[in-house]
Design a protein around this motif. Structure first.
Motif, PDB file in Angstrom:
ATOM      1  N   TRP A 104       5.885   7.363  -1.107  1.00 57.76           N
ATOM      2  CA  TRP A 104       7.326   6.523  -2.378  1.00 57.76           C
ATOM      3  C   TRP A 104       8.109   5.858  -1.660  1.00 57.76           C
ATOM      4  O   TRP A 104       8.905   5.250  -1.890  1.00 57.76           O
ATOM      5  N   LEU A 105       8.944   7.349  -1.833  1.00 61.98           N
ATOM      6  CA  LEU A 105      10.577   7.390  -1.829  1.00 61.98           C
ATOM      7  C   LEU A 105      11.020   6.305  -0.161  1.00 61.98           C
ATOM      8  O   LEU A 105      11.643   5.652  -0.560  1.00 61.98           O
ATOM      9  N   ARG A 106       9.854   6.734   0.576  1.00 60.09           N
ATOM     10  CA  ARG A 106      10.035   6.121   1.914  1.00 60.09           C
ATOM     11  C   ARG A 106       9.605   4.507   1.873  1.00 60.09           C
ATOM     12  O   ARG A 106      10.867   3.295   2.678  1.00 60.09           O
ATOM     13  N   GLN A 107       9.322   4.338   0.926  1.00 56.98           N
ATOM     14  CA  GLN A 107       8.887   2.929   0.422  1.00 56.98           C
ATOM     15  C   GLN A 107      10.114   1.724  -0.573  1.00 56.98           C
ATOM     16  O   GLN A 107       9.838   1.165  -0.974  1.00 56.98           O
ATOM     17  N   GLY A 108      10.777   3.207  -1.024  1.00 58.88           N
ATOM     18  CA  GLY A 108      11.696   2.374  -1.709  1.00 58.88           C
ATOM     19  C   GLY A 108      12.751   3.376  -3.019  1.00 58.88           C
ATOM     20  O   GLY A 108      13.202   3.016  -3.787  1.00 58.88           O
ATOM     21  N   GLY A 109      11.356   4.362  -3.388  1.00 58.37           N
ATOM     22  CA  GLY A 109      10.696   4.610  -3.742  1.00 58.37           C
ATOM     23  C   GLY A 109      11.013   3.739  -6.227  1.00 58.37           C
ATOM     24  O   GLY A 109      10.304   2.433  -5.514  1.00 58.37           O
ATOM     25  N   PRO A 110      11.721   3.966  -6.796  1.00 61.49           N
ATOM     26  CA  PRO A 110      11.482   3.366  -7.541  1.00 61.49           C
ATOM     27  C   PRO A 110      12.494   1.771  -7.700  1.00 61.49           C
ATOM     28  O   PRO A 110      13.717   1.952  -6.994  1.00 61.49           O
TER      29      PRO A 110
END
Length: 147
Positions: A104-110
């Protein structure tokens, strides 16, 4: 340029990463006694930071002690300026949840999309107020330890 863009201890490349704030006192609490990884959950989070997935800050306490393994995913500086709030998680421990967090963080996270299904039950509902968000702008209090 806003103060949080490039604090002295953060490179421009790091400013484009989401951040993580973890409670140093409760990291590993959920899997205490059954986690085979030396260093436990704190080590998993350190590996995410060392792998360039997120910036990591350990604090002495996030005042959510009853929840255990509290981790706060902070948006990138750009998303933060756009009003994106951090996402708080409880009992975020173990290989599976940490892998889901990393993806999720690799995809941008928040700001990059909602947390994946594997993490949704771990989200702490903090409402819309962001007054209790952990420090993220380089003005690190003395009780904060960066990794």
């Amino acid at each position: 340029m806003p103060h949080d863009d490039f604090p002295a201890d953060r490179s421009p490349a790091e400013a484009g990463l989401p951040g993580l704030t973890a409670c140093a006192l409760c990291a590993g609490e959920t899997l205490d006694g059954v986690d085979d990884l030396p260093g436990g959950q704190a080590e998993r989070l350190r590996r995410l930071a060392e792998g360039g997935v997120a910036r990591l800050t350990f604090v002495d306490c996030l005042d959510e002690c009853e929840r255990g393994d509290v981790v706060v995913a902070r948006p990138t500086a750009h998303c933060r300026r756009a009003g994106v709030a951090p996402v708080w998680f409880e009992r975020l421990a173990g290989d599976g949840p940490t892998a889901a967090l990393a993806e999720w963080l690799r995809q941008g996270g928040p700001g990059g999309g909602p947390p994946p299904a594997a993490l949704r039950d771990l989200v702490i509902d903090r409402g819309t107020a962001d007054d209790d968000a952990p420090a993220h702008d380089g003005d690190t209090p003395a009780h904060v330890h960066t990794a």
